[in-house]
Design an enzyme around this catalytic site. Structure first.
Site, mmCIF file in Angstrom:
data_model
loop_
_atom_site.group_PDB
_atom_site.id
_atom_site.type_symbol
_atom_site.label_atom_id
_atom_site.label_comp_id
_atom_site.label_asym_id
_atom_site.label_seq_id
_atom_site.Cartn_x
_atom_site.Cartn_y
_atom_site.Cartn_z
ATOM 1 N N ASN A 47 0.831 -1.214 0.000
ATOM 2 C CA ASN A 47 0.000 0.000 0.000
ATOM 3 C C ASN A 47 0.866 1.265 0.000
ATOM 4 O O ASN A 47 0.369 2.360 0.244
ATOM 5 C CB ASN A 47 -0.905 0.023 1.233
ATOM 6 C CG ASN A 47 -1.874 -1.137 1.231
ATOM 7 O OD1 ASN A 47 -2.421 -1.485 0.195
ATOM 8 N ND2 ASN A 47 -2.090 -1.758 2.384
ATOM 9 N N HIS A 133 -14.326 -1.390 6.162
ATOM 10 C CA HIS A 133 -13.178 -2.140 6.695
ATOM 11 C C HIS A 133 -13.481 -2.826 8.036
ATOM 12 O O HIS A 133 -14.242 -2.312 8.859
ATOM 13 C CB HIS A 133 -12.013 -1.163 6.884
ATOM 14 C CG HIS A 133 -10.714 -1.830 7.134
ATOM 15 N ND1 HIS A 133 -10.123 -1.888 8.371
ATOM 16 C CD2 HIS A 133 -9.885 -2.494 6.288
ATOM 17 C CE1 HIS A 133 -8.965 -2.533 8.284
ATOM 18 N NE2 HIS A 133 -8.804 -2.913 7.024
ATOM 19 N N GLU A 175 -15.892 4.640 3.440
ATOM 20 C CA GLU A 175 -14.474 4.862 3.153
ATOM 21 C C GLU A 175 -14.364 5.822 1.974
ATOM 22 O O GLU A 175 -15.257 5.864 1.128
ATOM 23 C CB GLU A 175 -13.793 3.530 2.781
ATOM 24 C CG GLU A 175 -13.624 2.614 3.967
ATOM 25 C CD GLU A 175 -13.022 1.261 3.598
ATOM 26 O OE1 GLU A 175 -12.179 1.181 2.686
ATOM 27 O OE2 GLU A 175 -13.413 0.272 4.239
ATOM 28 N N SER A 179 -10.836 -0.334 0.327
ATOM 29 C CA SER A 179 -9.528 -0.993 0.395
ATOM 30 C C SER A 179 -9.395 -2.218 -0.492
ATOM 31 O O SER A 179 -8.306 -2.514 -0.973
ATOM 32 C CB SER A 179 -9.230 -1.376 1.837
ATOM 33 O OG SER A 179 -10.210 -2.254 2.328
ATOM 34 N N ASP A 204 -13.433 6.966 6.590
ATOM 35 C CA ASP A 204 -12.102 6.383 6.746
ATOM 36 C C ASP A 204 -11.407 6.542 5.393
ATOM 37 O O ASP A 204 -11.772 5.897 4.422
ATOM 38 C CB ASP A 204 -12.273 4.896 7.123
ATOM 39 C CG ASP A 204 -10.946 4.156 7.170
ATOM 40 O OD1 ASP A 204 -9.920 4.710 6.739
ATOM 41 O OD2 ASP A 204 -10.948 2.992 7.629
ATOM 42 N N HIS A 207 -7.014 4.967 2.275
ATOM 43 C CA HIS A 207 -6.429 4.755 0.935
ATOM 44 C C HIS A 207 -6.534 5.968 0.016
ATOM 45 O O HIS A 207 -6.072 5.903 -1.120
ATOM 46 C CB HIS A 207 -7.077 3.526 0.278
ATOM 47 C CG HIS A 207 -6.801 2.266 1.041
ATOM 48 N ND1 HIS A 207 -5.706 1.481 0.806
ATOM 49 C CD2 HIS A 207 -7.471 1.701 2.076
ATOM 50 C CE1 HIS A 207 -5.714 0.461 1.658
ATOM 51 N NE2 HIS A 207 -6.778 0.575 2.439
ATOM 52 N N LYS A 236 -0.179 3.924 4.465
ATOM 53 C CA LYS A 236 -0.285 3.738 3.012
ATOM 54 C C LYS A 236 0.598 4.808 2.335
ATOM 55 O O LYS A 236 1.805 4.631 2.259
ATOM 56 C CB LYS A 236 -1.740 3.847 2.549
ATOM 57 C CG LYS A 236 -2.655 2.667 2.848
ATOM 58 C CD LYS A 236 -2.799 2.204 4.187
ATOM 59 C CE LYS A 236 -3.876 1.192 4.418
ATOM 60 N NZ LYS A 236 -3.660 0.325 5.544
HETATM 61 C C1 LIG Z 1 -9.840 1.122 4.987
HETATM 62 C C2 LIG Z 1 -8.843 0.852 6.063
HETATM 63 N N1 LIG Z 1 -9.010 1.433 7.241
HETATM 64 C C3 LIG Z 1 -8.145 1.228 8.252
HETATM 65 C C4 LIG Z 1 -7.059 0.411 8.102
HETATM 66 C C5 LIG Z 1 -6.127 0.200 9.226
HETATM 67 O O1 LIG Z 1 -5.071 1.115 9.075
HETATM 68 P P1 LIG Z 1 -3.666 0.870 9.765
HETATM 69 O O2 LIG Z 1 -2.856 0.043 8.857
HETATM 70 O O3 LIG Z 1 -3.133 2.253 9.944
HETATM 71 O O4 LIG Z 1 -3.942 0.209 11.074
HETATM 72 C C6 LIG Z 1 -6.843 -0.237 6.889
HETATM 73 C C7 LIG Z 1 -5.695 -1.137 6.738
HETATM 74 O O5 LIG Z 1 -5.349 -1.681 5.766
HETATM 75 C C8 LIG Z 1 -7.756 -0.011 5.831
HETATM 76 O O6 LIG Z 1 -7.599 -0.602 4.645
#
Ligand SMILES: Cc1ncc(COP(=O)(O)O)c(C=O)c1O
Length: 383
Positions: A47, A133, A175, A179, A204, A207, A236
């Protein structure tokens, strides 16, 4: 059933249902390539969309941060773990994204869990996109709020749940960039509907941040909205790790008073916060890297048209090939690995049953030649 029996039962179900997850030892000597054993692969699984993971200036500032403040925070931010490095980073993030406040978390996962555990109370509705997520859904399942899930990116479905009588408050989760699918949420539309129903929106943007919009300010900035809660991750585009919540002053104060994730956990190392400031500056000025990433996305999408593979619609760095069943996806991943390309197979329960996929991720540091190798391998795999 004893602990041992219970554990063995779970493990055998995991094996039988083909959900077994493996870890393997990977050496990352550069962002573009990874090494497993003696073999090098072009990495299409990371990522690290801007390729900052090995950036010498970030590494140097992490080293400087360590020499100034040590390797760890030593305690939570409410004890002695909060330094000027953290405070400066929070201020810079808030300013960059146009919010009064930013609060740092040890990860994006933690920020999501903290948000849901503090906001979801009895009688409240949490209305989440079906593809949200796991870090959010997992927290909602453990919260007293009632969970509803609207069809992925479908406004009519969201409106249906927003119109339900609710005795408490409504929190809507989506989101910026999904993801596992790489598609974007219709944020402006979602925001308007949520406003009409007096709910709050949490986006969130793990990405999207650093990648989308002016100076990489992310999906919400680009859609011209300011959700009540914006969660970002530094794992990421920033090339490091950690997360942050962007919000109004009173929400930030509420989190500082009541979030167990902040109060009872050792804070992010100050050297990391120092390195994140450098990363933030690089991200802001990374127009060329964002341009390179977009060129790579276009190049891959154009190339795939000359194969019989079909991509799902995504114009982001996440380019999933839906394969359907686990075995076929594994076979394809092995073929790609033989050709020198490393990809991840994403299976249920991470994605819906029947949608096992190869999640190809592109980065600004891929060269067109790398993508050619992947395209040729995909073409050969389907002959
Ligand atoms: C959409 C989404 N939110 C949150 C997270 C978690 O983030 P972190 O890797 O900072 O714990 C991810 C992790 O891949 C994600 O894809």
């Amino acid at each position: 059933m004893s602990w041992k029996q219970r554990i063995n039962k779970y493990l055998s179900t995991q094996r039988l249902t083909d959900k077994w997850r493996n870890r393997c030892i990977i050496d990352k000597s550069s962002t573009r390539l990874l090494r497993k054993g003696k073999k090098f692969y072009i990495d299409f699984s990371s990522n690290d969309y801007l390729g900052l993971n090995h950036h010498p200036v970030i590494i140097e500032s992490w080293n400087t941060g360590m020499s100034l403040a040590g390797v760890g925070a030593g305690s939570s931010s409410h004890m002695t773990g909060f330094s000027s490095f953290h405070a400066d980073l929070e201020m810079q993030l808030a300013e960059w994204l146009g919010y009064p406040r930013a609060l740092l978390f040890i990860s994006g996962f933690d920020a999501n869990q903290a948000a849901i555990s503090l906001l979801g109370k009895k009688n409240d509705y949490i209305i989440a996109d079906k593809l949200i997520h796991a870090s959010l859904i997992d927290a909602v399942i453990n919260s007293p709020a009632k969970l509803y899930r609207f069809n992925h990116n479908k406004i009519e479905s969201l409106i249906f749940y927003l119109n339900r009588y609710c005795n408490g408050e409504k929190l809507i989760l989506t989101e910026g960039v999904f993801s596992m699918d790489g598609d974007k949420a219709p944020l402006k539309n979602i925001y308007n509907q949520v406003q009409k129903s007096n709910g709050w929106l949490l986006v969130d943007d793990a990405h999207g941040i650093g990648i989308i919009g002016d100076e990489g300010r992310g999906s919400c900035w680009s859609a011209g909205i300011k959700p009540e809660l914006l969660i970002i991750s530094f794992s990421k585009a920033f090339g490091i790790s950690g997360g942050a919540l962007l919000c109004e002053d009173d929400i930030a104060d509420y989190f500082l008073q009541f979030s167990k994730h902040l109060i009872y956990s050792t804070f992010m190392p100050p050297a990391q916060a120092f390195a994140l400031q450098t990363s933030l500056n690089l991200v802001k000025g990374a127009e060329y890297l964002r341009y390179r990433l977009n060129e790579n996305i276009k190049y891959f999408q154009l190339g795939i048209k000359s194969t019989s593979w079909k991509l799902i619609e995504s114009n982001t760095a996440i380019q999933p090939l839906i394969i359907g069943n686990n075995d076929d996806a594994k076979v394809l991943a092995i073929k790609l690995a033989h050709a020198g390309c490393w990809v991840n197979v994403i299976k249920p329960p991470t994605v819906l049953v029947g949608t096992t996929r190869i999640r190809i991720t592109l980065s600004a540091i891929h060269k067109f030649e790398d993508i050619d190798i992947l395209l040729e391998a995909l073409y050969d795999a389907n002959r």
